[in-house]
Design a protein around this motif. Structure first.
Motif, PDB file in Angstrom:
ATOM      1  N   GLU A 168      -5.776  38.413 -17.709  1.00 26.98           N
ATOM      2  CA  GLU A 168      -4.731  37.435 -17.996  1.00 26.98           C
ATOM      3  C   GLU A 168      -3.610  37.530 -16.971  1.00 26.98           C
ATOM      4  O   GLU A 168      -3.373  38.598 -16.416  1.00 26.98           O
ATOM      5  CB  GLU A 168      -4.052  37.750 -19.332  1.00 26.98           C
ATOM      6  CG  GLU A 168      -4.899  37.711 -20.560  1.00 26.98           C
ATOM      7  CD  GLU A 168      -4.017  37.846 -21.818  1.00 26.98           C
ATOM      8  OE1 GLU A 168      -4.047  36.914 -22.601  1.00 26.98           O
ATOM      9  OE2 GLU A 168      -3.306  38.855 -21.977  1.00 26.98           O
TER      10      GLU A 168
ATOM     11  N   ASP B  13      -7.299  40.343 -27.609  1.00 28.83           N
ATOM     12  CA  ASP B  13      -6.239  39.832 -26.730  1.00 28.83           C
ATOM     13  C   ASP B  13      -5.264  40.959 -26.380  1.00 28.83           C
ATOM     14  O   ASP B  13      -5.140  41.927 -27.132  1.00 28.83           O
ATOM     15  CB  ASP B  13      -5.499  38.721 -27.481  1.00 28.83           C
ATOM     16  CG  ASP B  13      -4.799  37.737 -26.559  1.00 28.83           C
ATOM     17  OD1 ASP B  13      -4.754  37.967 -25.341  1.00 28.83           O
ATOM     18  OD2 ASP B  13      -4.288  36.723 -27.082  1.00 28.83           O
TER      19      ASP B  13
ATOM     20  N   ASN C 147      -6.048  31.438 -30.619  1.00 35.28           N
ATOM     21  CA  ASN C 147      -5.342  32.656 -31.052  1.00 35.28           C
ATOM     22  C   ASN C 147      -5.170  32.701 -32.562  1.00 35.28           C
ATOM     23  O   ASN C 147      -4.892  31.683 -33.195  1.00 35.28           O
ATOM     24  CB  ASN C 147      -3.951  32.697 -30.406  1.00 35.28           C
ATOM     25  CG  ASN C 147      -4.028  32.889 -28.908  1.00 35.28           C
ATOM     26  OD1 ASN C 147      -4.301  33.984 -28.426  1.00 35.28           O
ATOM     27  ND2 ASN C 147      -3.823  31.809 -28.159  1.00 35.28           N
ATOM     28  N   LEU C 148      -5.301  33.879 -33.114  1.00 42.02           N
ATOM     29  CA  LEU C 148      -5.038  34.068 -34.541  1.00 42.02           C
ATOM     30  C   LEU C 148      -3.983  35.156 -34.716  1.00 42.02           C
ATOM     31  O   LEU C 148      -4.100  36.242 -34.152  1.00 42.02           O
ATOM     32  CB  LEU C 148      -6.307  34.532 -35.267  1.00 42.02           C
ATOM     33  CG  LEU C 148      -7.474  33.574 -35.394  1.00 42.02           C
ATOM     34  CD1 LEU C 148      -8.583  34.228 -36.208  1.00 42.02           C
ATOM     35  CD2 LEU C 148      -7.043  32.281 -36.063  1.00 42.02           C
TER      36      LEU C 148
ATOM     37  N   GLU D 150      -8.005  28.187 -23.033  1.00 43.64           N
ATOM     38  CA  GLU D 150      -7.268  28.791 -24.143  1.00 43.64           C
ATOM     39  C   GLU D 150      -6.276  27.762 -24.666  1.00 43.64           C
ATOM     40  O   GLU D 150      -5.490  27.208 -23.899  1.00 43.64           O
ATOM     41  CB  GLU D 150      -6.526  30.069 -23.721  1.00 43.64           C
ATOM     42  CG  GLU D 150      -5.768  30.681 -24.913  1.00 43.64           C
ATOM     43  CD  GLU D 150      -5.129  32.036 -24.638  1.00 43.64           C
ATOM     44  OE1 GLU D 150      -5.226  32.546 -23.501  1.00 43.64           O
ATOM     45  OE2 GLU D 150      -4.528  32.592 -25.587  1.00 43.64           O
TER      46      GLU D 150
ATOM     47  N   GLU E 244      -1.479  35.706 -10.969  1.00 43.51           N
ATOM     48  CA  GLU E 244      -0.538  34.790 -10.314  1.00 43.51           C
ATOM     49  C   GLU E 244      -0.693  34.754  -8.808  1.00 43.51           C
ATOM     50  O   GLU E 244      -0.156  33.877  -8.144  1.00 43.51           O
ATOM     51  CB  GLU E 244       0.906  35.197 -10.658  1.00 43.51           C
ATOM     52  CG  GLU E 244       1.232  35.041 -12.139  1.00 43.51           C
ATOM     53  CD  GLU E 244       2.667  35.375 -12.478  1.00 43.51           C
ATOM     54  OE1 GLU E 244       3.413  35.793 -11.566  1.00 43.51           O
ATOM     55  OE2 GLU E 244       3.038  35.216 -13.656  1.00 43.51           O
TER      56      GLU E 244
ATOM     57  N   VAL F 284      -4.387  23.629 -35.488  1.00 45.83           N
ATOM     58  CA  VAL F 284      -4.741  24.041 -34.123  1.00 45.83           C
ATOM     59  C   VAL F 284      -6.263  23.968 -33.897  1.00 45.83           C
ATOM     60  O   VAL F 284      -6.718  23.384 -32.922  1.00 45.83           O
ATOM     61  CB  VAL F 284      -4.207  25.469 -33.798  1.00 45.83           C
ATOM     62  CG1 VAL F 284      -4.816  26.010 -32.498  1.00 45.83           C
ATOM     63  CG2 VAL F 284      -2.684  25.469 -33.689  1.00 45.83           C
TER      64      VAL F 284
ATOM     65  N   ILE G  11       6.325  31.085 -33.681  1.00 46.14           N
ATOM     66  CA  ILE G  11       5.173  31.685 -34.377  1.00 46.14           C
ATOM     67  C   ILE G  11       5.625  32.800 -35.339  1.00 46.14           C
ATOM     68  O   ILE G  11       5.159  32.849 -36.479  1.00 46.14           O
ATOM     69  CB  ILE G  11       4.105  32.207 -33.381  1.00 46.14           C
ATOM     70  CG1 ILE G  11       3.444  31.053 -32.629  1.00 46.14           C
ATOM     71  CG2 ILE G  11       3.059  33.075 -34.082  1.00 46.14           C
ATOM     72  CD1 ILE G  11       2.305  30.362 -33.329  1.00 46.14           C
TER      73      ILE G  11
HETATM   74  P1  C2E Z   1      -1.399  35.068 -25.424  1.00 45.98           P
HETATM   75  O1  C2E Z   1      -2.494  34.645 -26.328  1.00 45.98           O
HETATM   76  O2  C2E Z   1      -1.517  36.411 -24.802  1.00 45.98           O
HETATM   77  O3  C2E Z   1      -1.312  33.905 -24.341  1.00 45.98           O
HETATM   78  C1  C2E Z   1      -1.044  34.096 -22.977  1.00 45.98           C
HETATM   79  C2  C2E Z   1       0.383  33.758 -22.646  1.00 45.98           C
HETATM   80  O4  C2E Z   1       0.605  34.051 -21.256  1.00 45.98           O
HETATM   81  C3  C2E Z   1       0.745  32.277 -22.808  1.00 45.98           C
HETATM   82  O5  C2E Z   1       2.106  32.209 -23.201  1.00 45.98           O
HETATM   83  C4  C2E Z   1       0.578  31.746 -21.388  1.00 45.98           C
HETATM   84  O6  C2E Z   1       1.331  30.575 -21.146  1.00 45.98           O
HETATM   85  C5  C2E Z   1       1.091  32.906 -20.584  1.00 45.98           C
HETATM   86  N1  C2E Z   1       0.540  32.935 -19.228  1.00 45.98           N
HETATM   87  C6  C2E Z   1      -0.648  32.493 -18.790  1.00 45.98           C
HETATM   88  N2  C2E Z   1      -0.830  32.727 -17.471  1.00 45.98           N
HETATM   89  C7  C2E Z   1       0.291  33.341 -17.050  1.00 45.98           C
HETATM   90  C8  C2E Z   1       0.716  33.850 -15.759  1.00 45.98           C
HETATM   91  O7  C2E Z   1       0.019  33.771 -14.738  1.00 45.98           O
HETATM   92  N3  C2E Z   1       1.935  34.449 -15.720  1.00 45.98           N
HETATM   93  C9  C2E Z   1       2.736  34.558 -16.818  1.00 45.98           C
HETATM   94  N4  C2E Z   1       3.930  35.154 -16.686  1.00 45.98           N
HETATM   95  N5  C2E Z   1       2.369  34.096 -18.039  1.00 45.98           N
HETATM   96  C10 C2E Z   1       1.161  33.482 -18.150  1.00 45.98           C
HETATM   97  P2  C2E Z   1       2.586  31.238 -24.387  1.00 45.98           P
HETATM   98  O8  C2E Z   1       1.867  29.925 -24.288  1.00 45.98           O
HETATM   99  O9  C2E Z   1       4.074  31.239 -24.390  1.00 45.98           O
HETATM  100  O10 C2E Z   1       2.050  31.967 -25.691  1.00 45.98           O
HETATM  101  C11 C2E Z   1       2.579  33.202 -26.084  1.00 45.98           C
HETATM  102  C12 C2E Z   1       1.820  33.784 -27.249  1.00 45.98           C
HETATM  103  O11 C2E Z   1       1.959  32.981 -28.426  1.00 45.98           O
HETATM  104  C13 C2E Z   1       0.311  33.868 -27.001  1.00 45.98           C
HETATM  105  O12 C2E Z   1       0.018  35.001 -26.203  1.00 45.98           O
HETATM  106  C14 C2E Z   1      -0.205  33.972 -28.421  1.00 45.98           C
HETATM  107  O13 C2E Z   1      -0.130  35.295 -28.878  1.00 45.98           O
HETATM  108  C15 C2E Z   1       0.802  33.119 -29.198  1.00 45.98           C
HETATM  109  N6  C2E Z   1       0.195  31.796 -29.477  1.00 45.98           N
HETATM  110  C16 C2E Z   1       0.100  30.722 -28.673  1.00 45.98           C
HETATM  111  N7  C2E Z   1      -0.550  29.705 -29.292  1.00 45.98           N
HETATM  112  C17 C2E Z   1      -0.868  30.159 -30.529  1.00 45.98           C
HETATM  113  C18 C2E Z   1      -1.562  29.576 -31.662  1.00 45.98           C
HETATM  114  O14 C2E Z   1      -2.057  28.442 -31.656  1.00 45.98           O
HETATM  115  N8  C2E Z   1      -1.679  30.381 -32.780  1.00 45.98           N
HETATM  116  C19 C2E Z   1      -1.200  31.654 -32.808  1.00 45.98           C
HETATM  117  N9  C2E Z   1      -1.363  32.361 -33.930  1.00 45.98           N
HETATM  118  N10 C2E Z   1      -0.558  32.214 -31.770  1.00 45.98           N
HETATM  119  C20 C2E Z   1      -0.396  31.480 -30.640  1.00 45.98           C
END
Ligand code: C2E
Ligand code: MG
Ligand code: MG
Ligand code: MG
Length: 289
Positions: free
Chosen positions: A237, A180, A118-119, A59, A240, A94, A78
């Protein structure tokens, strides 16, 4: 006296709003320059197949390396990018970067079958989204079937008719589609069955409590069973811990993603991770043959 207190409250409230608006404006201004200054990065989190132990997907998660504030997580910027419309350009960046990195992995003999992207709601409704994304991946030499686009339930539910239309356009071009944060958006199955979806991603708020929390355990069990019944793949998802993994294995959940296996990694660390997991799998294979 009540009036006085009310006024004070109001005063604090507006100060708060002003500070918020100010931060928002600063971010907005910096965000629009960040693309030109090449301040965004992608980190990649492996998705592991429970049947094979192999990495079957990544991802892509965007980060902003702000010149003064350091790494900013997408939760910070975002929403601002979404408000200002910059998200559309960021989104194109991206996909391009993620596809280029897939190609680099292939060239380094570390191919990964799939990339999840992600969108946000505004990107999803972007005119010509499907054609624009298709053109980019074609130019780089990636197949649409290698790309899984992730949309949250709430994005889909905002306008169901429109969403069906966009999903069908993406589906016709061969993209895979995932829901998602599944379980948080109050969608009804009756609505989702109209969508050409491949994957459900179980929100990590449910994974957190398994197996001890009875409600979470029941919800996760039901989602996995339902996905199987509908012929969909499931990704859990936020895995841990070992006991969460064992629970998911027993349910025959297809794949998992979470800190137990790996945090989202910058490209170079991802290569190391893939190299290690490759040799571990080879050892396992030669041990079992
Ligand atoms: P998401 O798509 O649900 O991504 C999963 C989030 O959970 C990611 O946070 C990831 O780092 C985190 N995560 C993964 N494994 C674990 C775990 O074991 N424990 C915990 N506590 N967290 C975990 P991140 O990277 O901060 O991204 C947050 C959100 O931001 C994403 O949720 C997504 O909705 C958005 N996002 C990230 N990249 C993009 C992008 O390129 N475009 C768009 N539109 N949204 C994005
Ligand atoms: Mg996601
Ligand atoms: Mg999610
Ligand atoms: Mg999320």
């Amino acid at each position: 006296e009540a009036k006085q207190r009310g006024r004070n409250h109001y005063h604090f409230y507006t100060q708060d709003i002003n500070a918020q608006t100010y931060r928002h404006l600063m971010l907005e201004n910096e965000l629009s320059k960040a693309l030109e200054r090449d301040e965004f990065q992608l980190h990649y989190q492996p998705q592991i197949s429970l049947a094979t132990g192999k990495v079957e997907g990544l991802e892509a998660l965007v980060r902003w390396e702000h010149p003064e504030k350091g790494y900013l997580s997408p939760g910070h910027f975002i929403p601002v990018a979404e408000d200002t419309g910059l998200i559309e350009r960021l989104g194109l960046w991206v996909v391009r970067r993620a596809c280029e990195d897939m190609k680099r992995l292939e060239a380094a003999d570390l191919p990964v079958p799939r990339m999840a992207i992600n969108l946000s709601p505004r990107q999803f409704r972007q005119t010509d989204l499907a054609c624009q994304y298709a053109a980019i991946i074609k130019e780089i030499g990636i197949q649409a079937s290698q790309i899984e686009l992730e949309l949250t339930e709430s994005t889909i539910m905002q306008d169901i008719d429109k969403a069906v239309e966009i999903f069908e356009a993406l589906h016709r071009l061969g993209f895979r589609l995932a829901v998602d944060d599944f379980g948080t958006g109050y969608s009804s199955l009756n609505q989702l069955k109209h969508f050409p979806i491949h994957t459900l991603k179980i929100d990590r708020s449910f994974v957190r409590g398994i197996p001890q929390d009875r409600d979470d355990a029941a919800i996760v069990t039901a989602i996995v069973a339902m996905a199987k019944g509908l012929g969909l793949e499931v990704v859990a998802e936020g895995v841990e811990a070992r006991h969460q993994l064992e629970f998911l294995k027993a349910l025959e959940c297809e794949s998992v993603q979470g800190y137990y296996f790996s945090r989202p990694l910058p490209y170079d660390e991802l290569c190391e991770y893939l190299q290690d997991s490759c040799s571990t799998n080879q050892q396992k294979q030669s041990a079992s043959s």
